[in-house]
Design a protein around this motif. Sequence first.
Motif, PDB file in Angstrom:
ATOM      1  N   LYS A  48      19.351  13.800 -15.709  1.00 45.47           N
ATOM      2  CA  LYS A  48      19.946  14.896 -16.483  1.00 45.47           C
ATOM      3  C   LYS A  48      20.447  14.397 -17.838  1.00 45.47           C
ATOM      4  N   LEU A  49      21.043  13.198 -17.869  1.00 42.65           N
ATOM      5  CA  LEU A  49      21.497  12.634 -19.134  1.00 42.65           C
ATOM      6  C   LEU A  49      20.332  12.385 -20.091  1.00 42.65           C
ATOM      7  N   THR A  50      19.217  11.900 -19.557  1.00 42.21           N
ATOM      8  CA  THR A  50      18.050  11.662 -20.392  1.00 42.21           C
ATOM      9  C   THR A  50      17.498  12.969 -20.930  1.00 42.21           C
ATOM     10  N   ASN A  55      16.884  16.579 -25.604  1.00 39.23           N
ATOM     11  CA  ASN A  55      17.123  17.887 -26.208  1.00 39.23           C
ATOM     12  C   ASN A  55      18.027  17.791 -27.432  1.00 39.23           C
ATOM     13  N   GLN A  56      19.012  16.883 -27.406  1.00 41.71           N
ATOM     14  CA  GLN A  56      19.911  16.718 -28.540  1.00 41.71           C
ATOM     15  C   GLN A  56      19.212  16.100 -29.745  1.00 41.71           C
ATOM     16  N   THR A  57      18.258  15.223 -29.517  1.00 42.48           N
ATOM     17  CA  THR A  57      17.561  14.570 -30.625  1.00 42.48           C
ATOM     18  C   THR A  57      16.265  15.273 -31.005  1.00 42.48           C
ATOM     19  N   MET A  58      15.927  16.362 -30.306  1.00 43.07           N
ATOM     20  CA  MET A  58      14.657  17.034 -30.566  1.00 43.07           C
ATOM     21  C   MET A  58      14.586  17.607 -31.981  1.00 43.07           C
ATOM     22  N   ILE A 102       8.770  10.628 -26.195  1.00 43.02           N
ATOM     23  CA  ILE A 102       9.451  11.645 -25.391  1.00 43.02           C
ATOM     24  C   ILE A 102       8.936  11.662 -23.959  1.00 43.02           C
ATOM     25  N   ALA A 103       7.632  11.644 -23.785  1.00 44.06           N
ATOM     26  CA  ALA A 103       7.057  11.879 -22.461  1.00 44.06           C
ATOM     27  C   ALA A 103       6.711  10.613 -21.692  1.00 44.06           C
ATOM     28  N   ILE A 104       6.759   9.456 -22.319  1.00 44.76           N
ATOM     29  CA  ILE A 104       6.393   8.233 -21.612  1.00 44.76           C
ATOM     30  C   ILE A 104       7.556   7.239 -21.557  1.00 44.76           C
ATOM     31  N   ALA A 105       8.190   6.962 -22.702  1.00 48.22           N
ATOM     32  CA  ALA A 105       9.239   5.934 -22.733  1.00 48.22           C
ATOM     33  C   ALA A 105      10.468   6.331 -21.923  1.00 48.22           C
ATOM     34  N   SER A 106      10.906   7.571 -22.050  1.00 49.13           N
ATOM     35  CA  SER A 106      12.109   8.006 -21.326  1.00 49.13           C
ATOM     36  C   SER A 106      11.897   8.037 -19.812  1.00 49.13           C
ATOM     37  N   PRO A 107      10.781   8.590 -19.297  1.00 53.88           N
ATOM     38  CA  PRO A 107      10.572   8.521 -17.847  1.00 53.88           C
ATOM     39  C   PRO A 107      10.426   7.094 -17.315  1.00 53.88           C
ATOM     40  N   ILE A 108       9.843   6.214 -18.115  1.00 56.05           N
ATOM     41  CA  ILE A 108       9.741   4.820 -17.686  1.00 56.05           C
ATOM     42  C   ILE A 108      11.132   4.205 -17.585  1.00 56.05           C
ATOM     43  N   ALA A 109      12.035   4.553 -18.523  1.00 53.65           N
ATOM     44  CA  ALA A 109      13.403   4.038 -18.458  1.00 53.65           C
ATOM     45  C   ALA A 109      14.120   4.547 -17.207  1.00 53.65           C
ATOM     46  N   ILE A 110      13.897   5.812 -16.853  1.00 53.45           N
ATOM     47  CA  ILE A 110      14.507   6.358 -15.632  1.00 53.45           C
ATOM     48  C   ILE A 110      13.943   5.648 -14.402  1.00 53.45           C
ATOM     49  N   TRP A 111      12.648   5.462 -14.362  1.00 51.02           N
ATOM     50  CA  TRP A 111      12.004   4.774 -13.228  1.00 51.02           C
ATOM     51  C   TRP A 111      12.522   3.346 -13.108  1.00 51.02           C
ATOM     52  N   TRP A 112      12.627   2.665 -14.246  1.00 53.11           N
ATOM     53  CA  TRP A 112      13.077   1.290 -14.262  1.00 53.11           C
ATOM     54  C   TRP A 112      14.511   1.182 -13.745  1.00 53.11           C
TER      55      TRP A 112
END
Length: 149
Positions: A48-50, A55-58, A102-112
């Motif tokens: 949720k934070l990600t 959304n804040q930086t969009m 947006i669609a690759i780096a952030s989900p990888i950070a969540i997964w990591w």
Amino acid sequence: FTIFQWEVSLSVLAALLTLVGFSVNDSIVIFDRIRENLRLDRTESLYKLTNNSINQTMSRTIVTNGLVFLTVLALVLFGGEVLRGFSLALFVGAITGTYSTIAIASPIAIWWQGKLGEAKMREAKQAVVKGEKLASASRRSVTRRPVTR
């Protein structure tokens, strides 16, 4: 460039390096916002934070990439043959770089973070000898000795 049989020249390499820097900067902005939001609200999930941080930086991302896109479009249309490879690389790369941030780096950070989990500190086990004090920073025993002159 391989699909369309375009020549890869030194200016194309410069465009690719520019895109790498542009994409890394975009990722840093989003990750920094995630870090700031994590400090403000530790009860929320990282997912949720990600999402909130993206959304804040969009708006910043849309304005920045929109201006880059318009500038590169002008280079594609009016740049001539000399700038054709450079402008086409930037044209395609600006779109894919934004998508990857947006669609690759952030989900990888969540997964990591899910894989690593919470880092846990181990308690330092130290035998304290009678009469000695522990130094706060190094956790080693310190014995006071009288100063002789």
